[in-house]
Scaffold this motif. Sequence first.
Motif, PDB file in Angstrom:
ATOM      1  N   TYR A 129       3.402  -9.683  -6.677  1.00  0.00           N
ATOM      2  CA  TYR A 129       3.064  -8.509  -6.018  1.00  0.00           C
ATOM      3  C   TYR A 129       2.056  -9.035  -4.858  1.00  0.00           C
ATOM      4  N   VAL A 130       1.246 -10.188  -5.144  1.00  0.00           N
ATOM      5  CA  VAL A 130       0.531 -10.618  -3.971  1.00  0.00           C
ATOM      6  C   VAL A 130       1.416 -11.249  -2.946  1.00  0.00           C
ATOM      7  N   THR A 131       2.376 -11.941  -3.414  1.00  0.00           N
ATOM      8  CA  THR A 131       3.200 -12.748  -2.285  1.00  0.00           C
ATOM      9  C   THR A 131       3.967 -11.678  -1.615  1.00  0.00           C
ATOM     10  N   SER A 132       4.354 -10.608  -2.009  1.00  0.00           N
ATOM     11  CA  SER A 132       5.003  -9.324  -1.229  1.00  0.00           C
ATOM     12  C   SER A 132       4.289  -9.101  -0.165  1.00  0.00           C
ATOM     13  N   THR A 133       2.942  -9.202   0.250  1.00  0.00           N
ATOM     14  CA  THR A 133       2.199  -8.949   1.348  1.00  0.00           C
ATOM     15  C   THR A 133       2.749  -9.948   2.393  1.00  0.00           C
ATOM     16  N   SER A 134       3.211 -11.125   2.081  1.00  0.00           N
ATOM     17  CA  SER A 134       3.935 -11.978   3.228  1.00  0.00           C
ATOM     18  C   SER A 134       5.147 -11.524   3.818  1.00  0.00           C
ATOM     19  N   VAL A 135       5.903 -10.695   3.005  1.00  0.00           N
ATOM     20  CA  VAL A 135       7.044 -10.028   3.388  1.00  0.00           C
ATOM     21  C   VAL A 135       6.798  -8.786   3.954  1.00  0.00           C
ATOM     22  N   ASN A 136       6.079  -8.012   3.666  1.00  0.00           N
ATOM     23  CA  ASN A 136       5.683  -6.678   4.283  1.00  0.00           C
ATOM     24  C   ASN A 136       4.678  -6.716   5.236  1.00  0.00           C
ATOM     25  N   ARG A 137       3.696  -7.818   5.261  1.00  0.00           N
ATOM     26  CA  ARG A 137       2.764  -7.916   6.089  1.00  0.00           C
ATOM     27  C   ARG A 137       1.714  -7.142   6.077  1.00  0.00           C
ATOM     28  N   CYS A 138       1.276  -6.650   4.876  1.00  0.00           N
ATOM     29  CA  CYS A 138       0.353  -5.822   4.444  1.00  0.00           C
ATOM     30  C   CYS A 138      -0.889  -6.285   3.792  1.00  0.00           C
ATOM     31  N   GLU A 139      -2.115  -6.231   4.487  1.00  0.00           N
ATOM     32  CA  GLU A 139      -3.382  -6.948   3.662  1.00  0.00           C
ATOM     33  C   GLU A 139      -3.536  -6.172   2.541  1.00  0.00           C
ATOM     34  N   SER A 140      -3.368  -5.179   2.285  1.00  0.00           N
ATOM     35  CA  SER A 140      -3.562  -4.466   0.907  1.00  0.00           C
ATOM     36  C   SER A 140      -2.588  -4.323  -0.333  1.00  0.00           C
ATOM     37  N   VAL A 141      -2.619  -5.151  -1.055  1.00  0.00           N
ATOM     38  CA  VAL A 141      -1.499  -5.304  -2.088  1.00  0.00           C
ATOM     39  C   VAL A 141      -1.446  -3.930  -2.872  1.00  0.00           C
ATOM     40  N   LEU A 142      -2.643  -3.484  -2.937  1.00  0.00           N
ATOM     41  CA  LEU A 142      -2.791  -2.038  -3.545  1.00  0.00           C
ATOM     42  C   LEU A 142      -1.873  -0.763  -2.986  1.00  0.00           C
ATOM     43  N   SER A 143      -1.302  -1.117  -1.698  1.00  0.00           N
ATOM     44  CA  SER A 143      -0.548  -0.195  -1.060  1.00  0.00           C
ATOM     45  C   SER A 143       0.852  -0.084  -1.447  1.00  0.00           C
ATOM     46  N   ILE A 144       1.266  -0.955  -2.373  1.00  0.00           N
ATOM     47  CA  ILE A 144       2.520  -1.153  -3.046  1.00  0.00           C
ATOM     48  C   ILE A 144       2.502   0.231  -3.966  1.00  0.00           C
ATOM     49  N   TRP A 145       1.581   0.721  -4.644  1.00  0.00           N
ATOM     50  CA  TRP A 145       1.430   1.914  -5.341  1.00  0.00           C
ATOM     51  C   TRP A 145       1.036   3.252  -4.717  1.00  0.00           C
ATOM     52  N   SER A 185       1.280   6.076  -1.506  1.00  0.00           N
ATOM     53  CA  SER A 185       2.412   6.952  -0.954  1.00  0.00           C
ATOM     54  C   SER A 185       2.632   6.801   0.533  1.00  0.00           C
ATOM     55  N   GLY A 186       1.986   5.774   1.057  1.00  0.00           N
ATOM     56  CA  GLY A 186       1.789   5.417   2.563  1.00  0.00           C
ATOM     57  C   GLY A 186       3.024   4.610   3.001  1.00  0.00           C
ATOM     58  N   PHE A 187       3.022   4.028   4.103  1.00  0.00           N
ATOM     59  CA  PHE A 187       4.095   3.700   4.883  1.00  0.00           C
ATOM     60  C   PHE A 187       4.500   2.081   4.178  1.00  0.00           C
ATOM     61  N   PHE A 188       3.126   1.321   3.571  1.00  0.00           N
ATOM     62  CA  PHE A 188       3.739   0.193   2.714  1.00  0.00           C
ATOM     63  C   PHE A 188       3.916   0.220   1.454  1.00  0.00           C
ATOM     64  N   SER A 189       4.280   1.718   0.865  1.00  0.00           N
ATOM     65  CA  SER A 189       4.479   1.808  -0.734  1.00  0.00           C
ATOM     66  C   SER A 189       5.845   1.076  -0.804  1.00  0.00           C
ATOM     67  N   ASN A 190       5.905   0.643  -2.038  1.00  0.00           N
ATOM     68  CA  ASN A 190       7.360  -0.088  -2.684  1.00  0.00           C
ATOM     69  C   ASN A 190       7.532   0.460  -3.786  1.00  0.00           C
ATOM     70  N   ARG A 191       8.173   1.568  -4.325  1.00  0.00           N
ATOM     71  CA  ARG A 191       8.482   2.209  -5.403  1.00  0.00           C
ATOM     72  C   ARG A 191       9.173   1.134  -6.117  1.00  0.00           C
ATOM     73  N   SER A 192      10.269   0.522  -5.680  1.00  0.00           N
ATOM     74  CA  SER A 192      11.023  -0.365  -6.421  1.00  0.00           C
ATOM     75  C   SER A 192      10.634  -1.419  -7.307  1.00  0.00           C
ATOM     76  N   ILE A 193       9.396  -2.064  -6.776  1.00  0.00           N
ATOM     77  CA  ILE A 193       8.705  -3.027  -7.306  1.00  0.00           C
ATOM     78  C   ILE A 193       7.348  -2.410  -8.076  1.00  0.00           C
ATOM     79  N   ALA A 194       6.963  -1.275  -7.592  1.00  0.00           N
ATOM     80  CA  ALA A 194       5.910  -0.736  -8.338  1.00  0.00           C
ATOM     81  C   ALA A 194       5.870  -0.233  -9.726  1.00  0.00           C
ATOM     82  N   LEU A 195       7.049  -0.170 -10.052  1.00  0.00           N
ATOM     83  CA  LEU A 195       7.732   0.315 -11.454  1.00  0.00           C
ATOM     84  C   LEU A 195       7.344  -0.636 -12.431  1.00  0.00           C
TER      85      LEU A 195
END
Length: 473
Positions: free
Chosen positions: A166-182, A184-194
């Motif tokens: 999850y933390v490494t995913s911020t290097s792929v999505n270039r998002c400072e907040s890893v919590l954005s994964i969960w 509903s905003g631009f950096f959300s990623n439901r496929s890995i959030a589950l």
Amino acid sequence: MAECGRRGLSLLEEARSRYESLQISDDVFGESGDDSSENPFYSTTGDSNSDNYTEKNPDDAGAGETRGQSCGPPGSLSNGQAQEEGWSDSLQDLSVPHYQDTHGPTQKMSVTATAMDFFQLFVPDNVIQNMVTQTNMYAKKYQERFGSDEGWTNVTLTEMKAFLGYVTSTSVNRCESVLSIWSSGFFSNRSIALKMSQARFEKILKYFHIVAFRSSHGGSQGLYKIQPFLDSLQQSFSSSFRPSQTQIYVHLKEGPGPDGLDTLKNKPQLHSLVAKQLCQNLAGRNAIIFTGPSITSLNLFQEFEKQGIYCCGLLSTRKSDCTGLPQSMLINTEATQQRGQSHIKMRGNLSIINWYNKGNFRFLTNAYPPTKEGVIIKRKSGEIPCPLAVEAFAAHLSYICKYDDKYSKYFIFHKPNKTWQQVFWLTISIAINNAYILYKMSDAYHVKRYSRAQFGERLVKELLDMDDCSPTQ
């Protein structure tokens, strides 16, 4: 805890200032204008060259100066002293002995090797399991002191890998907040959030530790919470790849011990110790190292040569230890000079070079023959002649720029408050970049040519143990 944080920050600031002379602009040939003004070698202005001593006419000396007063930096030699010490305009050819080691990857990887396989060359399961153990130990001790946490259960190896993913995913999505994964905003990623709930991720983040408690032998070392991981990572880097010339790492020490920073009030002594630590595994291999002004010195280069380590370094009268070097090579002359003009003196295998390129730049080397010429190609000015050592110095420092251009944008964006965690995620980023470099050098790359972004995305999915690990096209 606040005091520990301040001490850790002071260590990092000290490290940054120690290497400030090695900051490289994005244009190693000096055509980037203002962006390169902070670098003494690549700046296009004469005001920021490697030397600010100017040759003075004795008749122009003011009341505070006496005729014949030395214009050179402390420890430098007058013309007479330089001749007595063996510095001469007579140049001789030299050759560095052949490099005494193989280089490249040490392990042949299968054509079916995955991103996880390459990553685990540096961060294997036993290292991640230690994170599991230490995190659970810290959580237990924390709750014994501050009260139970009903929402906490011991973390498992699978969960810890997912946490890293999850933390490494911020290097792929270039998002400072890893919590954005969960979110509903631009950096959300439901496929890995589950794969894990946000609440569970935050619990692991709260208790995450590499070293839960200070060892009785830990002393006052500021980075004790991460030092075992850094040691393990450095060892895995060294065992997985043999460099052709240099191998660089930073190990910070503090405290009153014989090799602690507190005992090194003299800056040249400190810089010399750092250089020796960086090169301690290169003795006897006939390696060539390139140094910035704060490390370049006659005494250090002579000591390294006895160990079979050869050097090429930039000199600065403000930052370098100029003891034993001829003053005539360290002061600026008022005479008009042409770009590419150089003057060289030699003593034994050591050469001191004064090269002009919109300013005087000085080098000390025993790795390149002073009789051979090179060239620096500039986008605007074309070719500028220079000694071979100058060309080599510019070429090798350009690798830093190339690495930065290719890989720094894939560093983990997660920004924790604790210093040791900042260092941890930085080194994880470096480990992933190194894993990709080994991947590109392997047979697996010829089967599926993943880009760095695709490799990072695949690694995240493998850490999360997702069935579909194919990267997005």
